[in-house]
Motif scaffolding. Structure first.
Motif, PDB file in Angstrom:
ATOM      1  N   SER A 192       0.914  -1.286   0.113  1.00 37.33           N
ATOM      2  CA  SER A 192      -0.038  -0.069  -0.026  1.00 37.33           C
ATOM      3  C   SER A 192       0.905   1.178   0.022  1.00 37.33           C
ATOM      4  CB  SER A 192      -0.963  -0.120   1.216  1.00 37.33           C
ATOM      5  OG  SER A 192      -1.795   1.003   1.114  1.00 37.33           O
ATOM      6  N   HIS A 193       0.139   2.412  -0.138  1.00 33.83           N
ATOM      7  CA  HIS A 193       0.958   3.523   0.035  1.00 33.83           C
ATOM      8  C   HIS A 193       1.453   3.635   1.568  1.00 33.83           C
ATOM      9  CE1 HIS A 193      -0.725   5.201  -3.699  1.00 33.83           C
ATOM     10  NE2 HIS A 193      -1.937   5.080  -3.209  1.00 33.83           N
ATOM     11  N   CYS A 200      -3.792   8.039  -5.157  1.00 29.53           N
ATOM     12  CA  CYS A 200      -2.661   8.768  -5.362  1.00 29.53           C
ATOM     13  C   CYS A 200      -1.931   9.037  -4.007  1.00 29.53           C
ATOM     14  CB  CYS A 200      -2.668   9.849  -6.408  1.00 29.53           C
ATOM     15  SG  CYS A 200      -3.781  11.172  -5.851  1.00 29.53           S
ATOM     16  N   SER A 201      -0.740   9.310  -4.171  1.00 30.94           N
ATOM     17  CA  SER A 201      -0.058   9.681  -2.976  1.00 30.94           C
ATOM     18  C   SER A 201       1.393  10.429  -3.214  1.00 30.94           C
ATOM     19  CB  SER A 201       0.291   8.535  -2.078  1.00 30.94           C
ATOM     20  OG  SER A 201       1.051   8.573  -0.980  1.00 30.94           O
ATOM     21  N   ILE A 257       1.313   6.763  -8.178  1.00 33.29           N
ATOM     22  CA  ILE A 257      -0.238   6.616  -8.297  1.00 33.29           C
ATOM     23  C   ILE A 257      -0.464   5.098  -8.673  1.00 33.29           C
ATOM     24  CG2 ILE A 257      -2.056   6.867 -10.121  1.00 33.29           C
ATOM     25  CD1 ILE A 257      -0.793   9.596 -10.831  1.00 33.29           C
ATOM     26  N   ARG A 258      -1.534   4.539  -8.041  1.00 27.86           N
ATOM     27  CA  ARG A 258      -1.749   2.997  -8.078  1.00 27.86           C
ATOM     28  C   ARG A 258      -2.941   2.707  -8.749  1.00 27.86           C
ATOM     29  NH1 ARG A 258       1.630   0.214  -3.352  1.00 27.86           N
ATOM     30  NH2 ARG A 258       3.119   2.075  -2.822  1.00 27.86           N
ATOM     31  N   LEU A 310      -2.505  -3.389  -9.631  1.00 27.50           N
ATOM     32  CA  LEU A 310      -2.424  -4.105 -10.916  1.00 27.50           C
ATOM     33  C   LEU A 310      -1.373  -2.940 -11.697  1.00 27.50           C
ATOM     34  CD1 LEU A 310      -6.036  -4.308 -12.009  1.00 27.50           C
ATOM     35  CD2 LEU A 310      -4.573  -5.864 -11.140  1.00 27.50           C
ATOM     36  N   LEU A 311      -1.034  -1.668 -11.138  1.00 28.50           N
ATOM     37  CA  LEU A 311      -0.401  -0.692 -11.972  1.00 28.50           C
ATOM     38  C   LEU A 311       0.028   0.215 -10.922  1.00 28.50           C
ATOM     39  CD1 LEU A 311       0.908   0.463 -14.503  1.00 28.50           C
ATOM     40  CD2 LEU A 311      -1.215   1.851 -14.530  1.00 28.50           C
ATOM     41  N   ARG A 312       1.389   0.696 -11.122  1.00 30.41           N
ATOM     42  CA  ARG A 312       2.233   1.674 -10.237  1.00 30.41           C
ATOM     43  C   ARG A 312       3.047   2.703 -11.165  1.00 30.41           C
ATOM     44  NH1 ARG A 312       5.757   0.113  -5.086  1.00 30.41           N
ATOM     45  NH2 ARG A 312       4.168  -1.599  -4.859  1.00 30.41           N
ATOM     46  N   ILE A 313       2.523   4.132 -11.024  1.00 27.94           N
ATOM     47  CA  ILE A 313       3.121   5.076 -11.678  1.00 27.94           C
ATOM     48  C   ILE A 313       3.814   5.845 -10.666  1.00 27.94           C
ATOM     49  CG2 ILE A 313       2.835   6.853 -13.273  1.00 27.94           C
ATOM     50  CD1 ILE A 313       0.007   5.645 -13.943  1.00 27.94           C
ATOM     51  N   SER A 314       5.305   5.472 -10.816  1.00 25.36           N
ATOM     52  CA  SER A 314       6.068   6.347  -9.716  1.00 25.36           C
ATOM     53  C   SER A 314       6.611   7.648 -10.272  1.00 25.36           C
ATOM     54  CB  SER A 314       7.244   5.128  -9.509  1.00 25.36           C
ATOM     55  OG  SER A 314       6.533   4.317  -8.670  1.00 25.36           O
TER      56      SER A 314
END
Length: 531
Positions: free
Chosen positions: A285-286, A306-307, A311-312, A322-326
């Motif tokens: 998790s975040h 988002c954090s 973004i997840r 399913l997806l993580r945008i860092s």
């Protein structure tokens, strides 16, 4: 029982089944949980918090406020008779509690004033009367003198060796105990003689965060973001290691040690096998405040959060990522799905390609309208009226009108054809969120005054007002597509009037398209899904 993982999230303690992933929530703390331990029989769980420890007995709450600021550590005696608690740096005391009578037996300063702070505590495996404490230049074996209600320390002799001990681990045979240090070495101490047995076993550059001794005598060691196994009885294969995401905070051994679990500062939980030493990420998790939640248009199967830094995208039914945008060092404050579901819009500290962006100009804040083109974007118009931070924007379904709220006590309805103000709503509150009723003839607002306000879109007049919270500000709000249900969340840590689950202020809440569930997020990094 080999079937449950136990870990804290904010001021909640979570029990998670390893078989089906179902979770139970233990409430009662009023601040972040700092330590958790389980008795050897499995009958008791004890959890300590940053202000005082959480037995649900009023008298013990009053006694335990002797632990100022933080409970640093907890340990059960082997036969579930006693619980020993260690106060944090501002407190520095050890207290022994009788579990049957739920009363304190005795207490003592954890270390002499000339020594450093005590950081960890552990009970021995065969005696309810002997436990060990260690920390910055201090290491003691304590004996409980029950008739005289005293605990008596014996200092362990380490010669010229001065270390800061982070963790203690005691093998089943009780002959020795191991101490992991910030210097990266492991001390082996004779429990009976209270003497350092050998020179330090290993040297790990990032220090030793956590230790677990296996039945074989080998030691699992968490050092920074690396999990090591030290083979104490084999010189041919002295080390095995695996790198995980985030610094190791804890290791939990399942059964005989063929499987074990590792938790990290990046809010990751891994499962590993002793034979192959391959990591499997089983929970994530975040690890900082979650700012916003969004569902795709017309779909309830996925949602995004988002954090700070990422973004997840999550699968709603299984809670799997399913997806993580860092994007490092760029906090994402808001997000939404494009209507075709193929891309995500986000608002960040240095935003780019965003439909509506908030930017400071001469001490004011303005609303900017952008046209999103193929591979680029164009500023169409800027509208200036708000005098403070804009907190929420919602667009009407025909794209010809939008409404914004601000902490300047104003809520403004804008004309997106002429780019002028249509109406302004003023109230004695710092508005935090707004939404259109599905029929779009009224808007609904919330804010710091704990009120939910309904307003006429045509002339901005008040329709009605509801009490939305008993104590805290309302930070997030969403209305179902049929207009039958409104959900709010805020500093009161509630979702609607029945859902208690968050342990930090709620930042955002959204109802799924099919009206069967909703998702809420909070400052403690939690994302909760509700029926």
């Amino acid at each position: 029982d080999r079937e449950h993982l136990i870990y804290p999230l904010g001021c909640t303690v979570i029990l998670k089944s390893l078989k089906d992933g179902k979770q139970e929530f233990l409430h009662g703390h009023t601040n972040n949980v700092s330590c958790v331990t389980v008795s050897k029989s499995g009958r008791y769980i004890a959890s300590g918090q940053v202000t005082f420890m959480g037995f649900k007995k009023r008298a013990i709450h009053a006694r335990l406020q002797l632990h100022k600021a933080k409970v640093e550590g907890l340990a059960f005696s082997p036969n579930d008779k006693y619980l020993v608690s260690l106060g944090g740096q501002d407190d520095g005391s050890i207290v022994v509690w009788n579990l049957e009578s739920k009363e304190a037996i005795c207490g003592s300063p954890a270390s002499a004033h000339s020594a450093g702070h005590c950081l960890t505590i552990e009970y021995t495996n065969h005696s309810d009367n002997i436990f060990i404490s260690a920390g910055n230049g201090t290491m003691h074996v304590w004996e409980l003198d029950l008739p005289n209600r005293k605990i008596r320390p014996t200092e362990c002799q380490t010669g010229q060796l001065k270390r800061i001990v982070n963790c203690i681990e005691i093998p089943d045979d009780n002959l020795f105990f191991y101490c992991g240090t910030t210097s990266g070495d492991i001390l082996k101490v004779n429990l009976k003689a209270r003497l350092l047995n050998t020179v330090p076993l290993v040297f790990l550059v990032q220090g030793v965060n956590t230790l677990k001794v296996l039945k074989s005598g080998d030691i699992l060691v968490g050092s920074g973001d690396v999990l090591n196994v030290v083979f104490c009885h084999s010189s041919s294969n002295p080390h095995r290691k695996v790198q995980l995401e985030g610094g190791l905070t804890s290791i939990a051994v399942r059964g005989e040690g063929d499987k074990f679990f590792a938790g990290t500062e990046a809010a990751q939980i891994y499962r590993l096998g002793y034979t192959d030493f391959k990591e499997e990420l089983i929970a994530t998790s975040h690890n900082s405040a979650v700012k916003d939640v969004a569902f795709p248009f017309g779909s309830s199967e996925l949602f995004a959060t988002c954090s700070q830094d990422d973004i997840r995208v999550w699968h709603a039914e299984t809670s799997k990522e399913l997806l993580r945008i860092s994007v490092p060092n760029m906090t994402c404050n808001a997000l939404n799905f494009m209507i075709d579901g193929h891309s995500i819009i986000s608002g960040r500290q240095e935003p780019l390609g965003v439909l509506f962006v908030l930017v400071p100009v001469s001490g004011l804040l303005q609303v900017r309208v952008w046209e999103i083109l193929q591979g680029c974007h164009r500023l169409i118009e800027t509208m200036k009226e708000h005098k403070a931070t804009i907190t929420s924007i919602k667009i009407k379904s025909n794209d010809k009108e939008c409404v914004t709220t601000s902490s300047d006590v104003a809520c403004i309805i804008w004309d997106l054809v002429r780019f002028v103000r249509n109406q302004m709503v003023l109230a004695n509150t710092l508005f935090s969120s707004v939404c259109y009723h599905p029929e779009e003839y009224e808007i609904i607002t919330s804010g710091t005054d704990r009120k939910i306000g309904y307003w006429e879109v045509y002339d901005g007049s008040a329709i009605r007002e509801l009490e939305g919270s008993l104590s805290g500000a309302i930070n997030g709000m969403h209305i179902s597509q049929d207009g039958q249900h409104l959900v709010t969340g805020g500093d009161e840590k509630l979702v609607t009037h029945v859902g208690v689950g968050h342990s930090g202020s709620i930042t955002s809440v959204k109802i799924s398209t099919n009206n069967r569930s909703m998702v809420s997020a909070s400052v403690d990094g939690a994302v909760l899904r509700w029926r």
